[in-house]
Scaffold this motif. Structure first.
Motif, mmCIF file in Angstrom:
data_model
loop_
_atom_site.group_PDB
_atom_site.id
_atom_site.type_symbol
_atom_site.label_atom_id
_atom_site.label_comp_id
_atom_site.label_asym_id
_atom_site.label_seq_id
_atom_site.Cartn_x
_atom_site.Cartn_y
_atom_site.Cartn_z
ATOM 1 N N ARG A 1 0.814 -1.218 0.000
ATOM 2 C CA ARG A 1 0.000 0.000 0.000
ATOM 3 C C ARG A 1 0.852 1.275 0.000
ATOM 4 N NH1 ARG A 1 -3.376 -0.735 4.610
ATOM 5 N NH2 ARG A 1 -4.362 -2.289 3.286
ATOM 6 N N HIS A 2 1.994 1.252 0.677
ATOM 7 C CA HIS A 2 2.754 2.493 0.887
ATOM 8 C C HIS A 2 4.088 2.568 0.145
ATOM 9 C CE1 HIS A 2 0.036 4.077 3.921
ATOM 10 N NE2 HIS A 2 -0.032 2.860 4.424
ATOM 11 N N SER A 3 4.538 1.503 -0.463
ATOM 12 C CA SER A 3 5.884 1.515 -1.050
ATOM 13 C C SER A 3 6.030 2.519 -2.190
ATOM 14 C CB SER A 3 6.306 0.119 -1.502
ATOM 15 O OG SER A 3 5.428 -0.389 -2.462
ATOM 16 N N ARG A 4 5.008 2.687 -3.009
ATOM 17 C CA ARG A 4 5.110 3.632 -4.130
ATOM 18 C C ARG A 4 5.281 5.068 -3.615
ATOM 19 N NH1 ARG A 4 1.267 2.412 -8.434
ATOM 20 N NH2 ARG A 4 3.061 1.721 -9.608
ATOM 21 N N GLY A 5 4.504 5.460 -2.619
ATOM 22 C CA GLY A 5 4.616 6.809 -2.059
ATOM 23 C C GLY A 5 5.958 7.039 -1.380
ATOM 24 N N VAL A 6 6.441 6.040 -0.658
ATOM 25 C CA VAL A 6 7.747 6.153 -0.009
ATOM 26 C C VAL A 6 8.840 6.275 -1.072
ATOM 27 C CG1 VAL A 6 9.445 4.946 1.438
ATOM 28 C CG2 VAL A 6 7.033 4.985 2.113
ATOM 29 N N PHE A 7 8.707 5.513 -2.160
ATOM 30 C CA PHE A 7 9.701 5.602 -3.239
ATOM 31 C C PHE A 7 9.709 7.001 -3.848
ATOM 32 C CE2 PHE A 7 10.991 5.518 -7.659
ATOM 33 C CZ PHE A 7 12.227 4.896 -7.571
ATOM 34 N N ARG A 8 8.529 7.557 -4.140
ATOM 35 C CA ARG A 8 8.463 8.905 -4.732
ATOM 36 C C ARG A 8 9.141 9.926 -3.833
ATOM 37 N NH1 ARG A 8 2.941 7.861 -5.631
ATOM 38 N NH2 ARG A 8 2.499 9.362 -3.997
ATOM 39 N N LEU A 9 8.831 9.866 -2.546
ATOM 40 C CA LEU A 9 9.453 10.786 -1.598
ATOM 41 C C LEU A 9 10.961 10.609 -1.593
ATOM 42 C CD1 LEU A 9 9.397 12.804 0.797
ATOM 43 C CD2 LEU A 9 9.142 10.811 2.283
ATOM 44 N N ALA A 10 11.418 9.377 -1.497
ATOM 45 C CA ALA A 10 12.852 9.100 -1.443
ATOM 46 C C ALA A 10 13.554 9.540 -2.723
ATOM 47 C CB ALA A 10 13.083 7.610 -1.199
ATOM 48 N N PHE A 11 12.919 9.315 -3.861
ATOM 49 C CA PHE A 11 13.533 9.709 -5.128
ATOM 50 C C PHE A 11 13.670 11.222 -5.217
ATOM 51 C CE2 PHE A 11 13.439 10.833 -9.639
ATOM 52 C CZ PHE A 11 14.519 10.094 -10.081
ATOM 53 N N ARG A 12 12.650 11.930 -4.787
ATOM 54 C CA ARG A 12 12.710 13.389 -4.836
ATOM 55 C C ARG A 12 13.728 13.948 -3.859
ATOM 56 N NH1 ARG A 12 6.662 13.099 -5.728
ATOM 57 N NH2 ARG A 12 6.490 13.474 -7.954
ATOM 58 N N MET A 13 13.967 13.240 -2.789
ATOM 59 C CA MET A 13 14.937 13.730 -1.808
ATOM 60 C C MET A 13 16.367 13.333 -2.154
ATOM 61 S SD MET A 13 12.908 13.692 1.751
ATOM 62 C CE MET A 13 14.235 14.611 2.480
ATOM 63 N N THR A 14 16.551 12.155 -2.751
ATOM 64 C CA THR A 14 17.907 11.703 -3.059
ATOM 65 C C THR A 14 18.303 12.005 -4.499
ATOM 66 O OG1 THR A 14 17.206 9.472 -3.718
ATOM 67 C CG2 THR A 14 17.759 9.821 -1.385
ATOM 68 N N GLY A 15 17.314 12.087 -5.390
ATOM 69 C CA GLY A 15 17.598 12.360 -6.790
ATOM 70 C C GLY A 15 18.166 11.164 -7.532
ATOM 71 N N ASN A 16 18.075 9.987 -6.951
ATOM 72 C CA ASN A 16 18.713 8.821 -7.533
ATOM 73 C C ASN A 16 17.811 7.606 -7.315
ATOM 74 O OD1 ASN A 16 20.411 6.298 -7.129
ATOM 75 N ND2 ASN A 16 21.944 7.677 -7.986
ATOM 76 N N GLU A 17 17.541 6.864 -8.379
ATOM 77 C CA GLU A 17 16.630 5.725 -8.296
ATOM 78 C C GLU A 17 17.157 4.628 -7.376
ATOM 79 O OE1 GLU A 17 14.502 2.544 -11.309
ATOM 80 O OE2 GLU A 17 15.141 4.495 -12.100
ATOM 81 N N GLN A 18 18.444 4.308 -7.491
ATOM 82 C CA GLN A 18 19.020 3.251 -6.653
ATOM 83 C C GLN A 18 18.969 3.644 -5.178
ATOM 84 O OE1 GLN A 18 20.047 0.116 -7.585
ATOM 85 N NE2 GLN A 18 20.092 -0.194 -5.394
ATOM 86 N N ASP A 19 19.314 4.890 -4.885
ATOM 87 C CA ASP A 19 19.229 5.364 -3.500
ATOM 88 C C ASP A 19 17.795 5.312 -2.996
ATOM 89 O OD1 ASP A 19 21.938 5.795 -3.451
ATOM 90 O OD2 ASP A 19 21.796 7.982 -3.673
ATOM 91 N N ALA A 20 16.848 5.683 -3.856
ATOM 92 C CA ALA A 20 15.440 5.664 -3.456
ATOM 93 C C ALA A 20 14.993 4.237 -3.135
ATOM 94 C CB ALA A 20 14.567 6.268 -4.549
ATOM 95 N N GLU A 21 15.439 3.277 -3.918
ATOM 96 C CA GLU A 21 15.099 1.881 -3.633
ATOM 97 C C GLU A 21 15.694 1.438 -2.305
ATOM 98 O OE1 GLU A 21 16.336 -0.322 -7.087
ATOM 99 O OE2 GLU A 21 14.761 0.538 -8.332
ATOM 100 N N ASP A 22 16.933 1.868 -2.042
ATOM 101 C CA ASP A 22 17.560 1.562 -0.752
ATOM 102 C C ASP A 22 16.770 2.175 0.398
ATOM 103 O OD1 ASP A 22 19.561 0.236 -2.132
ATOM 104 O OD2 ASP A 22 21.043 1.851 -1.888
#
Length: 184
Positions: A26-47
């Motif tokens: 339910r929440h992984s997509r939203g957490v990924f979007r937030l993480a990607f916008r904060m880190t600017g990197n897809e791999q970091d966002a997945e981590d």
């Protein structure tokens, strides 16, 4: 969704591992979007997504329903994202990159001058976001990219409503000043 989250959390606390899978889904997509916008990197966002859900699972006994489960997760994700960016001491590639849907038909293609202007705006915004304080950047991203309310952001960051509004206001002012030469 909050009711179903609280039911799922109660089930997880009672030992039902499948209920946690539902929360992750339910929440992984939203957490990924937030993480990607904060880190600017897809791999970091997945981590960040993996570490957020791992930390949340380990600390679920500390979760109190004063805030929604999603807000609690966003706080964990934003804190870990900031830690990751700080520890790697590098600049995000682009905070505003969005993955486009592969099956969407392209709309009218912009001309080269518009593409150049768009690239310049994107670079200016990304550069300015990099220069914001961690609190300003997180508050701005949660408000303007994730659409969270002032109350949710304040809860995530541990700020009062006025402090949250002030952080967002400062971020907007800094972005306006940076973009002003491009629009005048």
């Amino acid at each position: 969704m909050e009711d179903s989250d609280s039911v799922a959390v109660a089930r997880v606390k009672a030992g039902d591992g499948d209920a946690y899978r539902a929360l992750v889904d339910r929440h992984s997509r939203g957490v990924f979007r937030l993480a990607f916008r904060m880190t600017g990197n897809e791999q970091d966002a997945e981590d960040v997504v993996q570490e957020t859900f791992l930390r949340a699972y380990r600390q679920l006994h500390r979760y109190e329903a004063r805030a929604s489960f999603g807000t609690w997760l966003y706080r964990i994700a934003s804190n870990y994202s900031l830690d990751l960016v700080r520890s790697r001491k590098r600049h995000p590639q682009s905070v505003l990159e969005e993955s486009s849907a592969p099956n969407e038909p392209p709309s009218r293609a912009p001309g080269p001058d518009r593409l150049l202007f768009g690239d310049e705006v994107q670079r200016t915004v990304a550069s300015t976001l990099d220069q914001l304080s961690q609190q300003e950047r997180t508050a701005f991203v949660l408000r303007h990219f994730e659409g969270q309310s002032i109350e949710e952001i304040g809860t995530s960051l541990g700020l009062s409503g006025n402090a949250t509004k002030h952080s967002i206001f400062r971020a907007v002012q800094k972005l306006r000043r940076a973009l002003e030469p491009l629009v005048t």
